[in-house]
Scaffold this active site. Structure first.
Site, PDB file in Angstrom:
ATOM      1  N   SER A   1       0.805  -1.218   0.000  1.00 15.00           N
ATOM      2  CA  SER A   1       0.000   0.000   0.000  1.00 15.00           C
ATOM      3  C   SER A   1       0.834   1.262   0.000  1.00 15.00           C
ATOM      4  CB  SER A   1      -0.934  -0.004   1.220  1.00 15.00           C
ATOM      5  OG  SER A   1      -1.800  -1.115   1.176  1.00 15.00           O
TER       6      SER A   1
ATOM      7  N   HIS B   1       0.879   4.328   4.471  1.00 18.61           N
ATOM      8  CA  HIS B   1       0.181   5.004   3.378  1.00 18.61           C
ATOM      9  C   HIS B   1       0.663   6.440   3.227  1.00 18.61           C
ATOM     10  CE1 HIS B   1      -3.526   2.090   3.477  1.00 18.61           C
ATOM     11  NE2 HIS B   1      -2.360   1.464   3.450  1.00 18.61           N
TER      12      HIS B   1
END
Length: 297
Positions: A201, A247
Site C-alpha cells: 500500500s 500510506h
C-alpha cells in the site's frame, strides 16, 4: 573531379562500361550514394528521402540521430507496461507462497516487525539492527489475504502503465521502490516501539501521488485522481487494522520523487532525476537512523 573522370575507388566492368559497386566490384551500376558518392548496386542501396545511400552512410546517420525517449527522459519501449506486470506477478507469487505454501514461516520472516528496546524482548525486528532492515523492502511485497493483494494489484494495474509509459521502465521502478521503502520507514519512525505491518500500500499510495503530480505537470484533469486519493484516505483512517503511517509515508515520498522526475529541466534532466532519487533515499536513510535512535539498543 569532373563528371566523366573515372572514380578511383571503383572498378570498371568491361562488359557494361560502368563502375562496379564499391562492395561488389564485379557488379556494374550507374547509381551512386547521395552522401559519399560511391557506386552502389541494387543489393546495397538503401532508399533515402532523396536518392539512395550506401549501408555505411545509413548507419552513420542513425548513429548521429537523437535517441527517442519518453516524455520524462526514459528509454522508449514498445511494451510500456512490462515492469507493472512483473511487479504484479511478484506480489501474487509471494502471496501464494506466504498464504498457502510457506505458511507461516514466510510471513513471519518478511513482515515489517519492530519492538523497541524499552519493551520486554526488545529490541527486535527492524529496531534490532541492520541485519533486520531487509524487512523494510520485503514487507512491501507481502500479502496474506486475497482481498488485500487483489485491491493493491488492481490499483497498480490501473495506474502503473500510464506512469511507466511516461517515465520509462527504470524511472518507474525507482519511483515504486522509493515509495514502498518510504512507507515502511515512515511507519517504523512513527511506531517502531511496537508494530507489525505488511503490504504494497505504501508503494501504491506513492503511485497515486505520482499520478496527481503528472496531471499537474501536464495540466490535465485533477478531479478523478484527487477523488481517488480522498476515497483511499477515508478508508485508511476509518477502518481498524490499516497502517496509515505506511500510506502517508508512501504518498509523501512518492509525490516528492515524482515531482523531481517530472519537473526536471530538459537540458539537465538526467542529473536532476538521479539526484532526486538519491535525495529521496538519503531522506529515508535519515528517517531510519532517527528511528533506530528512538527504538534501537
Amino acid at each position: 573531379m569532373l563528371p566523366d573522370e573515372p572514380r578511383p575507388t571503383a572498378d570498371r566492368s568491361p562488359e557494361a562500361g560502368l563502375p562496379g559497386c564499391y562492395r561488389h566490384p564485379q557488379t556494374p551500376t550507374g547509381v551512386s550514394c547521395t552522401r559519399c558518392e560511391r557506386p552502389i548496386c541494387p543489393h546495397c542501396m538503401v532508399a533515402a528521402s532523396v536518392g539512395f545511400q550506401c549501408p555505411e552512410c545509413v548507419g552513420d546517420g542513425h548513429a548521429g540521430a537523437r535517441r527517442a525517449t519518453t516524455r520524462f527522459g526514459g528509454a522508449l519501449a514498445a511494451d510500456g507496461g512490462l515492469v507493472t506486470r512483473v511487479l504484479i506477478g511478484i506480489n501474487v507469487v509471494v502471496w501464494v507462497l506466504a498464504a498457502y505454501v510457506l505458511t507461516p514461516r514466510l510471513g513471519q520472516t518478511w513482515i515489517l516487525l519492530s519492538t523497541g528496546s524499552d519493551l520486554l524482548g526488545g529490541p527486535s525486528g527492524i529496531a534490532d539492527g541492520p541485519h533486520q532492515w531487509y524487512r523494510l523492502l520485503t514487507a512491501t511485497f507481502l500479502h496474506l489475504e486475497w482481498w488485500h493483494v487483489g485491491m493493491n494489484m488492481l490499483v497498480l494495474f490501473w495506474l502503473g502503465p500510464a506512469l511507466e509509459q511516461a517515465l520509462g521502465r527504470l524511472r518507474f521502478l525507482a519511483l515504486y521502490l522509493v515509495a514502498g521503502l518510504g512507507g515502511s520507514i515512515f511507519a517504523f519512525l512513527v511506531a517502531g516501539h511496537e508494530m507489525k505491518s505488511l503490504g504494497a500500500s505504501g508503494a501504491i499510495f506513492g503511485l497515486i501521488g505520482a499520478t496527481i503530480v503528472m496531471q499537474l505537470r501536464d495540466k490535465g484533469p485533477l478531479g478523478p485522481a484527487m477523488a481517488f486519493l480522498v476515497f483511499n484516505l477515508i478508508v485508511t483512517f476509518s477502518r481498524p487494522g490499516i497502517d496509515w503511517r505506511a500510506h502517508i509515508g508512501g504518498l509523501l515520498l512518492g509525490s516528492l520523487t515524482a515531482a523531481g522526475l517530472m519537473y526536471a529541466p530538459r537540458e539537465r534532466r538526467g542529473l536532476v532525476q538521479a539526484l532526486t532519487v538519491v535525495g529521496a533515499l538519503a531522506v529515508e536513510a535519515g528517517m531510519l537512523l532517527a528511528g533506530m535512535a528512538l527504538y534501537g539498543a
